[in-house]
Design a protein around this motif. Structure first.
Motif, mmCIF file in Angstrom:
data_model
loop_
_atom_site.group_PDB
_atom_site.id
_atom_site.type_symbol
_atom_site.label_atom_id
_atom_site.label_comp_id
_atom_site.label_asym_id
_atom_site.label_seq_id
_atom_site.Cartn_x
_atom_site.Cartn_y
_atom_site.Cartn_z
ATOM 1 N N SER A 59 0.829 -1.193 0.000
ATOM 2 C CA SER A 59 0.000 0.000 0.000
ATOM 3 C C SER A 59 0.869 1.251 0.000
ATOM 4 N N ALA A 60 0.523 2.192 -0.866
ATOM 5 C CA ALA A 60 1.236 3.464 -0.925
ATOM 6 C C ALA A 60 0.398 4.580 -0.296
ATOM 7 N N TYR A 66 5.699 2.218 2.887
ATOM 8 C CA TYR A 66 5.950 1.902 1.484
ATOM 9 C C TYR A 66 5.741 3.113 0.577
ATOM 10 N N ARG A 67 5.015 4.102 1.074
ATOM 11 C CA ARG A 67 4.826 5.336 0.302
ATOM 12 C C ARG A 67 6.176 6.027 0.075
ATOM 13 N N LYS A 76 8.219 9.174 -7.810
ATOM 14 C CA LYS A 76 6.926 9.843 -7.665
ATOM 15 C C LYS A 76 5.938 8.903 -6.976
ATOM 16 N N ILE A 77 4.938 9.497 -6.381
ATOM 17 C CA ILE A 77 3.889 8.704 -5.752
ATOM 18 C C ILE A 77 2.748 8.621 -6.754
ATOM 19 N N LYS A 78 2.782 7.581 -7.523
ATOM 20 C CA LYS A 78 1.783 7.330 -8.555
ATOM 21 C C LYS A 78 1.585 5.820 -8.596
ATOM 22 N N LEU A 93 8.083 0.477 -13.016
ATOM 23 C CA LEU A 93 7.198 0.550 -14.179
ATOM 24 C C LEU A 93 5.832 1.085 -13.749
ATOM 25 N N TYR A 94 5.463 2.236 -14.295
ATOM 26 C CA TYR A 94 4.174 2.858 -14.008
ATOM 27 C C TYR A 94 3.190 2.557 -15.140
#
Length: 108
Positions: A59-60, A66-67, A76-78, A93-94
């Motif tokens: 979980s971010a 983990y964020r 980045k937080i995405k 990989l986003y």
């Protein structure tokens, strides 16, 4: 949305015991950073479920350790974001479609 996903996701891909053990070994270097109710994360988790890929999920959400890991590593937080660790490097990989394409190609 999450409830709908759970009741409609269908069956997992069936493999021989040996093949599934190999898949479990191969996913050891993969981690999915996610938000629980994010529609793109649900889409990604659903694909992984159907492919029977037991990838670690983190979980971010705000307050999660983990964020910060996602921000430091990926930049980045995405979400969703798949962390791919090999012996040589770590890749972040986003984008749900790119993640799904990657796992489909890697675990045919």
């Amino acid at each position: 949305m999450v409830f709908f996903d759970v009741i409609t996701r269908g069956a997992k891909l069936k493999r021989t015991r040996e093949a599934q053990q190999q898949v479990e070994k191969d996913v050891a270097g993969l981690t999915l950073y996610q938000f629980f109710a994010c529609p793109f994360c649900i889409k990604t988790r659903r694909a992984m479920y159907k492919m029977n890929l037991p990838i670690v999920k983190r979980s971010a959400s705000k307050g999660s350790p983990y964020r910060d890991e996602l921000l430091q590593g990926g930049g980045k937080i995405k979400t969703p974001c798949l962390r791919i660790e090999t012996a040589d490097e770590v890749t972040w990989l986003y984008e749900s479609s790119e993640i799904i394409k990657y796992v489909q190609q890697r675990f045919k």
